[in-house]
Design an enzyme around this catalytic site. Structure first.
Site, PDB file in Angstrom:
ATOM      1  N   SER A 188      37.600 -28.441  -2.021  1.00  0.00           N
ATOM      2  CA  SER A 188      37.349 -28.541  -0.860  1.00  0.00           C
ATOM      3  C   SER A 188      37.863 -29.917  -0.377  1.00  0.00           C
ATOM      4  O   SER A 188      37.898 -30.805  -0.599  1.00  0.00           O
ATOM      5  CB  SER A 188      35.908 -28.520  -0.530  1.00  0.00           C
ATOM      6  OG  SER A 188      35.326 -27.486  -0.368  1.00  0.00           O
ATOM      7  N   HIS A 221      31.914 -29.832   5.409  1.00  0.00           N
ATOM      8  CA  HIS A 221      30.911 -29.656   4.487  1.00  0.00           C
ATOM      9  C   HIS A 221      31.034 -30.634   3.372  1.00  0.00           C
ATOM     10  O   HIS A 221      29.963 -30.727   2.570  1.00  0.00           O
ATOM     11  CB  HIS A 221      30.894 -28.355   4.218  1.00  0.00           C
ATOM     12  CG  HIS A 221      31.788 -27.755   3.058  1.00  0.00           C
ATOM     13  ND1 HIS A 221      32.843 -27.018   3.352  1.00  0.00           N
ATOM     14  CD2 HIS A 221      32.142 -27.991   1.752  1.00  0.00           C
ATOM     15  CE1 HIS A 221      33.922 -26.865   2.161  1.00  0.00           C
ATOM     16  NE2 HIS A 221      33.158 -27.583   1.226  1.00  0.00           N
ATOM     17  N   ASP A 253      35.340 -26.578   9.919  1.00  0.00           N
ATOM     18  CA  ASP A 253      35.051 -27.087   8.703  1.00  0.00           C
ATOM     19  C   ASP A 253      36.121 -28.219   8.287  1.00  0.00           C
ATOM     20  O   ASP A 253      36.419 -28.159   7.319  1.00  0.00           O
ATOM     21  CB  ASP A 253      35.082 -26.344   7.719  1.00  0.00           C
ATOM     22  CG  ASP A 253      34.267 -26.427   6.613  1.00  0.00           C
ATOM     23  OD1 ASP A 253      33.856 -27.589   6.408  1.00  0.00           O
ATOM     24  OD2 ASP A 253      34.387 -25.749   5.523  1.00  0.00           O
TER      25      ASP A 253
END
Length: 628
Positions: free
Chosen positions: A280, A171, A202
């Protein structure tokens, strides 16, 4: 996907107080120009350019994306109308075993002497392997599929894994048009290339061609799956500053969990260390300085605190093995069956199951290979000789148990598995092949740009979750939403083709009010069933039928017996003028210029009735059913 807006003291965000949610931890520095309103009580999934909320009937299983401060102020009124939602896949996808001989992923069992002292963390070598990611995103406009949305930027984290490669979250680079990375202590940004993206897990694999970037670089060492209460350190570049950030905590839980970006369920590590926007893609370390996983999402709720999630090295290993084996990411396979727990003794007796074991097969997807060997009513009691309990769990490590889906998630696409079943009281073993699940309504668009076909101003496009996200409850229609979430693909390549809008022109007088933008939630949804009497399989099939049509009229049949008829010659003449008036470069997307290849339809019945079960674990009203 780039996400922002996780609540913190320096970045206050107004959030819903009645439901918990998962948030991606990427810092967004500018926002897309459009957002959708939301549906309540239906699970959703977001594309990388917008913020959506995942809500389920169960409070404990809600997911959502946070917003940036600017987006909250701009969209406050629209957000108060409700939450656009979409289904989340509960298909089990494969998680590979770790291999010591992997160049880019290996274990380094160090002695206690190698543990990093708290006072020496500032100079710890493994911190230098963590880099900052800068990404410019340009997402498709699914409502206007011939163009892109306004670009925006985000920042995240990544780390070096050796062999000239880096790992980050998918993402973080979703719809990325430019990706740059910067090492700790350096003031130069280097352009990075995305080699592969694993949507379900992911994870994204990056490479940097510049030799200057790799000077003095030392890749991280990967460790084994941690145990409960093991210390964990999360490193990355979250909001609040430009330098590296370190937070500490412990491992709180290890189980199969929902991955918000991929709408999948894979093994995950829950930690209590702070994970914020920008973390992230950053690594999580144990006390020996070994990387035990990748930070990727957090859980927000008024009823819970300090719940972050890390992708474990077992999932990372599977992703890297898949890429090394196939030269690309092929996905995580599934069995394609809906299972029911067998906790009730009377139910087991009725099915002639002697012991407290097994799960009942309730439904099998027609596109799954298991459709040819399993039957509804079978009881699965083992998977590759591992016993399956009546609650749908299998042994895990020494004294633990984990969801049956974990066994399937260890396989690769194309692997053959052996399933032990009880059928009408008789035990037998069958073999089947596991492959990635075929979604009738995809969560992500392959190639990044949706297909579309314009015929005399009628705009046709396949239904997808991003398209649903850009519409609202008043426009998409409840019937179409139900079909999207309760129907399974009958064959590979099947699509739900919808009339998204009508570009007004004299040739389509009377049809201007058709399309999702005007459809009432309780009226027809303009799902295309037939063209000139032939059932439409997908948008490529529709394009082929229109191109080969020699009849005087073009007849489109929609649900609820709605019919649109166009004069073929008039439509052909008017199309170039319509494209010019609306500034559209082409009457169809580039993929529809390819020769049409017919799709088999062995399991396709005469009608496309709604299924009786949701396509996701997360939509189920109780825990008695689970997808595998």
């Amino acid at each position: 996907m780039a996400m922002a807006g996780i609540s913190c003291s320096s970045f206050p965000i107004k959030t819903r107080t009645d439901k918990p949610y998962y948030s991606f931890s990427t810092t967004k520095t500018s926002s897309p120009s459009s957002l959708s309103s939301r549906f309540p009580n239906i699970k959703t999934f977001c594309s990388s350019n917008s913020k959506k909320t995942f809500h389920s009937k169960s409070k404990s299983s809600s997911f959502s994306y946070g917003k940036s401060r600017d987006e909250v102020s701009k969209k406050k009124t629209k957000d108060e109308k409700g939450d656009l939602s979409r289904s989340q896949s509960a298909v089990i996808k494969s998680v590979g075993t770790q291999k010591k001989e992997k160049k880019s992923l290996f274990y380094d069992s160090k002695s206690k002497d190698s543990e990093v002292e708290p006072g020496n963390l500032q100079v710890a070598a493994f911190l230098n392997a963590v880099v900052k990611v800068y990404c410019t995103h340009t997402a498709p406009d699914y409502s206007l599929p011939w163009q892109k949305q306004r670009q925006y930027t985000s920042t995240g984290s990544a780390f070096l894994i050796g062999d000239g490669k880096l790992l980050t979250n998918a993402h973080c680079v979703e719809h990325g048009t430019q990706v740059k990375v910067k090492r700790r202590g350096d003031d130069t940004k280097y352009v990075a290339k995305v080699l592969a993206k694993g949507v379900e897990c992911d994870i994204a694999l990056l490479s940097v061609e510049s030799e200057e970037f790799w000077k003095g670089a030392e890749p991280l060492h990967f460790g084994r799956l941690p145990c409960l209460q093991d210390a964990v350190t999360v490193v990355g570049y979250p909001l609040g500053g430009d330098t590296i950030s370190v937070t500490k905590g412990v491992v709180s839980r290890i189980e199969v969990t929902s991955y918000a970006h991929g709408a999948s369920e894979l093994l995950g590590i829950q930690i209590d260390a702070a994970v914020n926007p920008g973390n992230s893609g950053g690594p999580a370390f144990n006390d020996q300085g070994e990387c035990i996983g990748v930070a990727f999402q957090v859980y927000r709720s008024d009823d819970a605190e300090n719940i972050g999630y890390v992708i474990p090295t077992t999932v990372v290993s599977h992703f890297l093995d898949d890429y090394e084996k196939n030269g690309k990411y092929t996905g995580f396979p599934c069995l394609g069956v809906l299972l029911q727990k067998l906790e009730n003794p009377a139910l087991r007796t009725c099915l002639k199951v002697q012991s407290n074991e097994g799960v009942l097969v309730r439904k099998i997807e027609p596109t799954a290979d298991a459709y040819n060997v399993l039957k509804e009513g079978d009881v699965i009691v083992s998977f590759d000789d591992v016993s399956v309990g009546s609650e749908g769990t299998v042994p895990f490590r020494s004294t633990e148990r984990i969801a049956f889906r974990y066994l399937i998630s260890q396989k690769f696409a194309g692997d053959t598995v052996e399933i032990g079943i009880i059928r009408k009281g008789a035990f037998m073993k069958v073999q089947t092949v596991v492959n990635p699940r075929v979604h009738l309504v995809p969560y992500h668009i392959e190639g990044g740009q949706p297909s579309y076909l314009i015929i005399a101003g009628l705009v046709f496009t396949p239904l997808s979750e991003p398209l649903i996200d850009e519409e609202c409850e008043d426009t998409i229609g409840l019937k179409l939403l139900a079909k999207a979430r309760y129907s399974s693909a009958k064959f590979k390549g099947e699509q739900i083709v919808v009339l998204s809008q009508v570009l007004a022109n004299e040739v389509n007088i009377g049809y201007e009010d058709m399309g999702n933008q005007q459809a009432s939630p309780r009226s027809c949804s303009f799902f295309v069933l037939k063209f000139n009497g032939t059932r439409v399989k997908n948008i490529s099939h529709l394009s082929h039928l229109v191109d080969s049509c020699q009849a005087k009229y073009l007849v489109f049949e929609f649900e609820d017996n709605f019919v649109a008829v166009l004069d073929r010659e008039a439509a052909t003449t008017a199309s170039p003028c319509i494209l010019k008036d609306y500034g559209i470069p082409s009457e169809r997307s580039s993929d529809l210029l390819e020769p049409y290849v017919d799709q088999p339809e062995e399991n396709w019945g005469t009608d496309q009735d709604l299924g009786d079960t949701p396509n996701s674990n997360s939509e189920l009203g109780f825990d008695g059913l689970l997808w595998a």
